[in-house]
Design a protein around this motif. Structure first.
Motif, PDB file in Angstrom:
ATOM      1  N   LYS A 134      -1.293  -1.162  -4.248  1.00 49.13           N
ATOM      2  CA  LYS A 134      -2.484  -0.365  -3.971  1.00 49.13           C
ATOM      3  C   LYS A 134      -2.034   1.076  -3.741  1.00 49.13           C
ATOM      4  CE  LYS A 134      -4.535  -4.320  -4.032  1.00 49.13           C
ATOM      5  NZ  LYS A 134      -5.158  -4.745  -5.312  1.00 49.13           N
ATOM      6  N   ILE A 135      -2.455   1.978  -4.638  1.00 50.47           N
ATOM      7  CA  ILE A 135      -1.940   3.350  -4.628  1.00 50.47           C
ATOM      8  C   ILE A 135      -3.077   4.342  -4.445  1.00 50.47           C
ATOM      9  CG2 ILE A 135      -0.548   5.035  -5.901  1.00 50.47           C
ATOM     10  CD1 ILE A 135       0.383   2.612  -7.653  1.00 50.47           C
ATOM     11  N   ALA A 136      -2.866   5.296  -3.568  1.00 52.32           N
ATOM     12  CA  ALA A 136      -3.857   6.355  -3.329  1.00 52.32           C
ATOM     13  C   ALA A 136      -3.173   7.705  -3.449  1.00 52.32           C
ATOM     14  CB  ALA A 136      -4.482   6.205  -1.950  1.00 52.32           C
ATOM     15  N   TYR A 137      -3.888   8.682  -4.003  1.00 52.35           N
ATOM     16  CA  TYR A 137      -3.350  10.040  -4.137  1.00 52.35           C
ATOM     17  C   TYR A 137      -4.391  11.047  -3.672  1.00 52.35           C
ATOM     18  CZ  TYR A 137      -1.161  14.204  -6.176  1.00 52.35           C
ATOM     19  OH  TYR A 137      -0.572  15.435  -6.357  1.00 52.35           O
ATOM     20  N   ASN A 138      -3.986  11.915  -2.757  1.00 53.08           N
ATOM     21  CA  ASN A 138      -4.873  12.962  -2.246  1.00 53.08           C
ATOM     22  C   ASN A 138      -4.483  14.293  -2.887  1.00 53.08           C
ATOM     23  OD1 ASN A 138      -6.454  14.726  -0.826  1.00 53.08           O
ATOM     24  ND2 ASN A 138      -5.463  14.414   1.142  1.00 53.08           N
ATOM     25  N   ASN A 157       0.836  -1.193   0.000  1.00 52.14           N
ATOM     26  CA  ASN A 157       0.000   0.000   0.000  1.00 52.14           C
ATOM     27  C   ASN A 157       0.876   1.249   0.000  1.00 52.14           C
ATOM     28  OD1 ASN A 157      -2.504  -1.444   0.208  1.00 52.14           O
ATOM     29  ND2 ASN A 157      -2.009  -1.820   2.369  1.00 52.14           N
ATOM     30  N   ALA A 164       0.410  12.629  -1.994  1.00 50.83           N
ATOM     31  CA  ALA A 164      -0.503  13.764  -1.833  1.00 50.83           C
ATOM     32  C   ALA A 164       0.146  14.985  -2.450  1.00 50.83           C
ATOM     33  CB  ALA A 164      -0.807  14.005  -0.354  1.00 50.83           C
ATOM     34  N   SER A 187       0.955   5.681  -0.742  1.00 48.94           N
ATOM     35  CA  SER A 187       0.133   6.879  -0.880  1.00 48.94           C
ATOM     36  C   SER A 187       0.991   8.096  -1.205  1.00 48.94           C
ATOM     37  CB  SER A 187      -0.665   7.137   0.399  1.00 48.94           C
ATOM     38  OG  SER A 187       0.204   7.332   1.503  1.00 48.94           O
ATOM     39  N   THR A 223       3.670   9.892   3.596  1.00 45.29           N
ATOM     40  CA  THR A 223       3.450   9.469   2.219  1.00 45.29           C
ATOM     41  C   THR A 223       4.766   9.083   1.554  1.00 45.29           C
ATOM     42  OG1 THR A 223       3.592  11.786   1.503  1.00 45.29           O
ATOM     43  CG2 THR A 223       1.385  10.874   1.874  1.00 45.29           C
ATOM     44  N   GLN A 279       8.874   1.086   0.330  1.00 43.62           N
ATOM     45  CA  GLN A 279       8.607   2.452  -0.096  1.00 43.62           C
ATOM     46  C   GLN A 279       9.634   2.891  -1.140  1.00 43.62           C
ATOM     47  OE1 GLN A 279       5.521   3.449   0.912  1.00 43.62           O
ATOM     48  NE2 GLN A 279       6.012   5.025   2.426  1.00 43.62           N
TER      49      GLN A 279
END
Length: 377
Positions: free
Chosen positions: A79-83, A51, A55, A53, A99, A330
């Motif tokens: 699994k990648i998330a961007y805010n 996971n 931002a 992330s 992050t 990371q």
């Protein structure tokens, strides 16, 4: 799968690395000397999993969504998330270690480079350009923008509007540059970013370089005056401009939609906004050799360009990473991610999704060297 020793040997041969168009992804991917896409190389390496992330810059949002989809095509367990919280907020989040990377429409400040020592296990954070796009001066004016027409303006006129010195759409300063348009006596409502924004800094730096007498504020990510109304993020500015007649704002070109745009004066001509016009400015610009820290690639935009067909208000957006992380996963992700987004395939994905200009080929070897600096052991 290549052995680790092979990558270290290749990395040692700087001449070969300088020719490589794609950086090594993780410890198990050999660099290549052709223009093959990143997905070709990542498919031969151990897929990234876990996971992750990021931002930051809201300007990058459409491109990041495309990059995530492309990256996960060869790394399905990632699994990648961007805010899209804005450049300033994204950098501050990264500097807490929360992050893996930050997206930013401005290069790191000296104090931010120094702060990064607390989150990078070695060295200091660095910025790599990943996204080039013009900044549109957008407007909503009945009878003009809804008719698909541009408005011509020079730098001084735009600056005076955003400083509250020109307040009507039929002001002579605008009318004299648009004799073929019937401009209404409508009040101008300025819309600017309310959050700390690299887009803001890039936008007003154009005024500082080209018409400094008409923009005397210090350069900052924060909007400097009380003119008009603020809106959060690129999407907030676009939404607000769309809501009322007479509004004007600034936003990344990718999110302009059907709003009107200002054709900006360059030399004796007014140039309309396009990705190609924006790339001409970058081609006419140089790297900033005054920045502190290793591995940094920062573009000093030549806003005063007179290159044929150039659109001078341009955004260069960066991804900010560490050269070494406490968590090896990371580091592996950061290296693989930057390899993909700066590859020909990644840049094409951004162009298709957001209308961006591809990174100039003159930067390829420097970008490769910076990515290679990320340690995954």
């Amino acid at each position: 799968m290549q052995k680790n020793i092979l990558v270290r040997s290749i990395a040692a041969l700087s001449g070969i690395v300088m020719l490589a168009s794609v950086a090594a992804c993780g410890d198990n991917t050999a660099a290549t000397t052709d223009n093959s896409s990143s997905s070709d190389s990542t498919s031969k390496s151990t897929p990234i999993s876990g996971n992750f992330s990021g931002a930051g810059a809201s300007s990058q949002q459409a491109a990041v969504e495309a990059w995530i989809a492309g990256f996960q095509g060869t790394n399905p367990e990632a699994k990648i998330a961007y805010n899209p919280s804005g450049s300033g907020a994204g950098v501050q989040t990264f500097l807490t270690g929360a992050t893996a990377w930050a997206g930013s429409d401005k290069a790191l400040a000296d104090d931010e480079v120094e702060q990064s020592k607390s989150v990078c296990t070695e060295g200091t954070a660095f910025d790599v350009p990943v996204y080039i796009s013009p900044i549109a001066v957008v407007f909503n004016l009945k009878g003009v923008s809804d008719a698909g027409k541009h408005i011509n303006m020079d730098a001084a006129t735009i600056a005076k509007i955003f400083d509250g010195k020109i307040t009507k759409w039929n002001d002579p300063a605008i009318a004299d540059q648009n004799k073929d348009l019937k401009l209404p006596d409508t009040a101008i409502t300025v819309v600017h970013r309310s959050d700390k924004s690299g887009t803001t800094q890039n936008f007003v730096s154009y005024f500082k370089d080209v018409t400094p007498d008409n923009w005397t504020y210090d350069l900052s990510e924060n909007w400097p005056n009380e003119v008009g109304q603020g809106a959060k993020g690129t999407s907030g500015v676009i939404s607000t401009v769309k809501q009322a007649d007479g509004t004007i704002g600034y936003a990344d070109f990718s999110q302009v939609g059907d709003l009107g745009t200002v054709a900006v004066k360059v030399g004796d001509k007014y140039n309309e906004i396009s990705a190609e016009a924006g790339s001409k400015v970058i081609a006419d610009s140089k790297q900033d050799d005054t920045v502190k820290g290793d591995n940094r690639i920062v573009i000093k935009i030549n806003h005063a360009t007179e290159a044929e067909g150039a659109y001078p208000i341009v955004l260069v957006s960066y991804d900010i990473v560490c050269p070494a992380y406490k968590d090896t996963k990371q580091a592996e992700f950061a290296k693989a991610w930057l390899t993909y987004v700066t590859s020909d395939e990644g840049q094409k994905a951004a162009q298709d999704a957001a209308g961006t200009a591809p990174l100039p080929s003159s930067l390829k070897s420097e970008i490769t060297k910076s990515i290679e600096a990320i340690k995954t052991k």
